[in-house]
Design a protein around this motif. Structure first.
Motif, short mmCIF file in Angstrom:
data_model
loop_
_atom_site.label_atom_id
_atom_site.label_comp_id
_atom_site.label_asym_id
_atom_site.label_seq_id
_atom_site.Cartn_x
_atom_site.Cartn_y
_atom_site.Cartn_z
N UNK A 1 0.89 -1.17 0.00
CA UNK A 1 0.00 0.00 0.00
C UNK A 1 0.92 1.22 0.00
N UNK A 2 0.75 2.05 -1.02
CA UNK A 2 1.59 3.25 -1.11
C UNK A 2 0.70 4.50 -1.12
N UNK A 3 1.30 5.60 -0.75
CA UNK A 3 0.60 6.90 -0.83
C UNK A 3 1.65 7.94 -1.22
N UNK A 4 1.40 8.57 -2.36
CA UNK A 4 2.35 9.58 -2.82
C UNK A 4 3.77 9.06 -2.94
N UNK A 5 3.94 7.81 -3.35
CA UNK A 5 5.28 7.24 -3.54
C UNK A 5 5.86 6.59 -2.28
N UNK A 6 5.25 6.82 -1.10
CA UNK A 6 5.76 6.20 0.14
C UNK A 6 5.04 4.88 0.40
#
Ligand SMILES: Cc1cc2nc3c(=O)[nH]c(=O)nc-3n(C[C@H](O)[C@H](O)[C@H](O)COP(=O)(O)OP(=O)(O)OC[C@H]3O[C@@H](n4cnc5c(N)ncnc54)[C@H](O)[C@@H]3O)c2cc1C
Length: 422
Positions: A374-379
């Motif tokens: 699970x990623x968000x904005x590349x993190x």
């Protein structure tokens, strides 16, 4: 003029999802109404007389009616008002309240409710929806209709049948009809792998020596008043019939187990946004749709593999519907790429008190040693390994996500990668 009755929470549908939702709303102190169009409570479970229900929740193998009874028997001690033989024909919105028009034995009633929970279940795809050619004579049943004839009416709908599709209800009916003395020639599945749970393939087909033919479909029906035979053909990777592979199988019934579709006409009539992947409402982690005060749960939300998860989703909706506010939710979109069939919920609330979130997903294909990220904005916020994933088996994933991880408008992206495609 119709007199209006007022409730905090109204639940439409008294299957396992609606029963759990109504009891949870009542436990949370809400004045709750449960509306069911049939004479008896329990939804589709009434006709599921085989065992295997409640393994997760009760660690017991219950039949469908026994499982439903665990909830129904709690109703007399609760404050839930129950209307059976009552059909919700129309919903209107007044601010964030919902106004329901209900057709009952005593006439039309009007209900105003602060929170509305849609627990209307799903329905089966029919032969019209999969484009089987030929005369549509008597003898073509969905597996659920064959189950109703056999288990509720006590009438055997076939002496010799072909089952098209390897969904769970079809597998269960293959065994049931065999036990009742009918000949099940075989289960024919267009995909290369079965659509039902592994345990059902083993217990319903292998244990009864019923053949499963994959990459095959029914291409034509023959018969006048009653079905006399079906034509079967092999299909290629695009599911197109391969010329020259046709065979004719004499039979008096074709039983279809070709998928379930969430029942959402009422939701759509009030503009609830629907997810094209699940065919159910887009919801947050409390099962609240994008329309404030309208919740969805059970098979109306997405087709579940186990009834235990259906009840859990009802409880989530019931509890949240009882205590809902109109405060801004701060919704963060949740997305998946084509390595997953779908992800639910499709939004999570940045402003929610609880940081523990529950996700449900299915992989797009069979995978071994798969990693979910699970990623968000590349993190990368989360990663987990799964030994095996199969599309018929739904995955339940509790995850803790902190407010800091949810800052920013980028969506949470779910992705699966296995050894084959690494
Ligand atoms: C034919 C069939 C057979 C199945 N067999 C099995 C099985 O053998 N094993 C298994 O694990 N799962 C089975 N399933 C899956 C099963 O549906 C779920 O496990 C579970 O029962 C779904 O619960 P639910 O409450 O979401 O829906 P349901 O049990 O379908 O309940 C929905 C209820 O909503 C009511 N309703 C709908 N619209 C309205 C309206 N406008 N007004 C009033 N009432 C309304 C319906 O009458 C129904 O009682 C089957 C599903 C189907 C369709």
């Amino acid at each position: 003029m119709m007199q209006e009755q007022i409730f905090d929470v109204t639940v439409i549908g008294a299957g396992p999802a609606g029963l759990a939702a109504a009891l949870a709303a009542d436990h949370a102190g809400a004045k709750t109404l449960l509306i069911e169009r049939e004479a008896r409570l329990g939804g589709i479970l009434k006709q599921c007389i085989h065992d295997g229900f409640g393994l997760v929740r009760y660690k017991e193998k219950l039949s469908g009616p026994e499982y439903a009874e665990r909830f129904i028997e709690q109703l007399p001690q609760s404050g839930v008002v129950t209307w059976t033989l009552s059909f919700v024909s129309q919903i209107k919105r007044d601010g964030t309240d919902s106004i329901l028009i209900v057709i009952t034995r005593e006439g039309m009633k009007q209900v105003r409710t602060r929170s509305l929970i849609l627990a209307t279940g799903c329905r089966e795809r029919t032969s019209r929806q999969i484009g089987v050619h030929g005369r549509h004579c008597a003898g073509v049943f969905t597996a659920g209709t064959a189950q109703y004839y056999t288990n509720i009416l006590g009438k055997l709908p076939t002496k010799r049948c072909v089952i098209l599709g390897s969904g769970d209800i079809g597998l269960i009916m293959a065994r049931r009809l065999t036990l009742e003395g009918a000949e099940v020639v075989g289960v024919y599945e267009a995909k290369p792998t079965p659509s039902g749970l592994t345990r059902n393939v083993s217990q319903c087909l292998w244990d009864f020596e019923i053949p499963l033919h994959t990459s095959k479909t029914v291409t034509r029906l023959f018969g006048d008043a009653r079905l006399a035979a079906v034509e079967i053909a092999s299909v290629d990777a695009c599911m197109c019939p391969i010329a020259g592979t046709e065979e004719i199988i004499p039979c008096d019934a074709l039983i279809l187990s070709v998928g379930l579709i969430p029942e959402n006409e009422l939701a759509e009539s009030i503009g609830v946004p629907i997810d094209a992947k699940t065919k159910g409402a887009v919801v947050d982690e409390h099962n609240e749709t994008l329309l404030r005060g309208v919740f969805s749960c059970g098979n109306a939300l997405h087709v579940n593999d186990l009834v235990d998860y259906v009840s859990e989703s009802g409880e989530i909706a019931g509890k949240a519907a009882a205590s809902r506010s109109n405060c801004a939710r701060g919704l963060v979109p949740v997305e998946c790429d084509n390595s997953l069939l779908y992800i639910v919920p499709q939004r999570i609330c940045r402003n929610a008190e609880k940081q523990d979130r529950l996700f449900f997903f299915r992989s797009a294909r069979d995978m071994d040693n798969a990693t979910l990220t699970i990623t968000k904005g590349g993190n990368t916020l989360y990663a987990k390994k799964f030994a095996h994933l199969r599309p018929p088996e739904m995955e339940r994933l509790p995850i803790r996500l902190t407010p800091e991880q949810l800052v920013g408008n980028e969506p949470l992206r779910f992705h699966l990668e296995d050894s084959e495609h690494a």
